[in-house]
Design an enzyme around this catalytic site. Structure first.
Site, PDB file in Angstrom:
ATOM      1  NE  ARG A   1      -3.669  -2.324   0.254  1.00 59.61           N
ATOM      2  CZ  ARG A   1      -3.413  -3.487  -0.434  1.00 59.61           C
ATOM      3  NH1 ARG A   1      -2.392  -3.691  -1.162  1.00 59.61           N
ATOM      4  NH2 ARG A   1      -4.035  -4.473  -0.480  1.00 59.61           N
TER       5      ARG A   1
ATOM      6  CB  SER B   1      -9.254  -1.059   3.656  1.00 65.77           C
ATOM      7  OG  SER B   1      -9.965  -2.150   3.126  1.00 65.77           O
TER       8      SER B   1
ATOM      9  CD  GLU C   1      -5.536   1.130   2.634  1.00 63.52           C
ATOM     10  OE1 GLU C   1      -6.021   1.032   1.580  1.00 63.52           O
ATOM     11  OE2 GLU C   1      -5.479   0.178   3.441  1.00 63.52           O
TER      12      GLU C   1
END
Length: 334
Positions: A161, A233, A329
């Site tokens: 990520r 998320s 995130e």
């Protein structure tokens, strides 16, 4: 350029937001003018589909909205197809288009919200596939220098990520296009239980069948941002050392984790949040989704303070119960 633009519909969480000035980037010919324009503002930022961001109610300076389109086949090699997509293309629509053309390899990433240009920034991934495995190169404009660069997948410095674009000073890079290397010798990626056990994938699965199964699973587990405001998320799955995982497994035998190639373990953040008592739990105008504890949702009328307060409470509870720090995130745009 447009002044005082309402961006409430330009972020999937649905937070109220007004941009002081908005510049829609639609053509490569605008790039030089764009680099000149940012010099007139103390702040500037790049906005894609708004699916992985949390918006401040007031965005000062210049907000650049990426909206350039176009998909083309650059090269047909005996081992792969080289396909380029404009950064403003909707990611899921692009994946569907590649399958229609017989260019397979992105089907595991179906239905991920956002744009093509945002995908390498976040190095999106799902169901056993990370974007870096399919990227050939990224074309990016340095807004500060006024110059176009092409970065190979290796030069993008991808990790979980993360990428060099995400780590760079905000407002440095505007991704113009992404080039994908899609394998002609296609093999399905079915290691995740949701796909491995799916009834439609038990015998000679096609890329289209994998695409359809991924869409079905995601729709079952995740709320549609068009119906329920969310940013996907909300926390990254934390990666811990083997020693810490061993301690956690002793204390919590049912802990959900996945072994990594480097010997570490990726913990399921959703499981941690669920065990900390937050799955399906509301906190004013926001809540953690009842089917997927990793997703924070807008119950209606949420503002930035609601989001940040709930995130902090969850991080504190998970830290106290498991000794694990959750990292947010979505990017905060302020």
């Amino acid at each position: 350029m447009l002044n005082n633009q309402d961006l409430s519909r330009c972020n999937t969480f649905g937070l109220p937001c007004v941009a002081q000035t908005l510049f829609r980037f639609e053509q490569v010919s605008q790039l030089s003018a764009l680099s000149a324009a940012i010099k007139e503002y103390a702040q500037h930022r790049v906005l894609g589909g708004g699916s992985n961001v949390i918006m401040h109610p007031d965005l000062p300076g210049l907000t650049i909205q990426v909206a350039n389109k176009g998909i083309r086949l650059l090269c047909e090699h005996e081992n792969f197809w080289l396909v380029e997509a404009g950064a403003g293309e909707v990611w899921h629509d692009f994946v569907a288009y590649t399958l229609e053309q017989g260019w397979y390899g992105l089907e595991n990433l179906a239905l991920i919200p956002g744009t093509v240009g945002a995908a390498p920034v976040q190095n999106i991934g799902a169901y056993g596939l990370e974007l870096e495995q399919r990227v050939h190169s990224v074309l990016a404009w340095n807004l500060l220098e006024g110059a176009l660069y092409e970065f190979s997948a290796e030069e993008c410095e991808f990790s979980y990520r993360d990428s060099m674009f995400k780590r760079a000073q905000p407002g440095t890079w505007l991704i113009v296009a992404v080039r994908f290397r899609l394998p002609r010798q296609w093999q399905p990626l079915l290691q995740y239980p949701d796909l491995r056990d799916h009834v439609s994938l038990q015998s000679a699965p096609t890329a289209q069948a994998v695409f359809d199964a991924v869409c079905e699973v995601r729709r079952t587990k995740l709320p549609d941002p068009a119906k329920v405001g969310n940013a996907g998320s909300f926390f990254k799955n934390p990666v811990v050392q083997a020693e810490q995982y061993a301690v956690l497994r002793t204390q919590h035998p049912n802990v959900v984790a996945y072994a990594q190639a480097d010997g570490r373990y990726k913990l399921a953040a959703g499981w941690l949040i669920d065990q900390a008592g937050w799955k399906g739990r509301e906190a004013g105008a926001v809540a953690m989704h009842p089917r997927q504890a990793l997703v924070m949702t807008n119950c209606g009328g949420a503002v930035l303070e609601d989001v940040l307060n709930l995130a902090q409470q969850i991080q504190s509870d998970v830290q106290q119960k498991f000794g694990v720090q959750l990292e947010q995130e979505p990017v905060l745009y302020a």
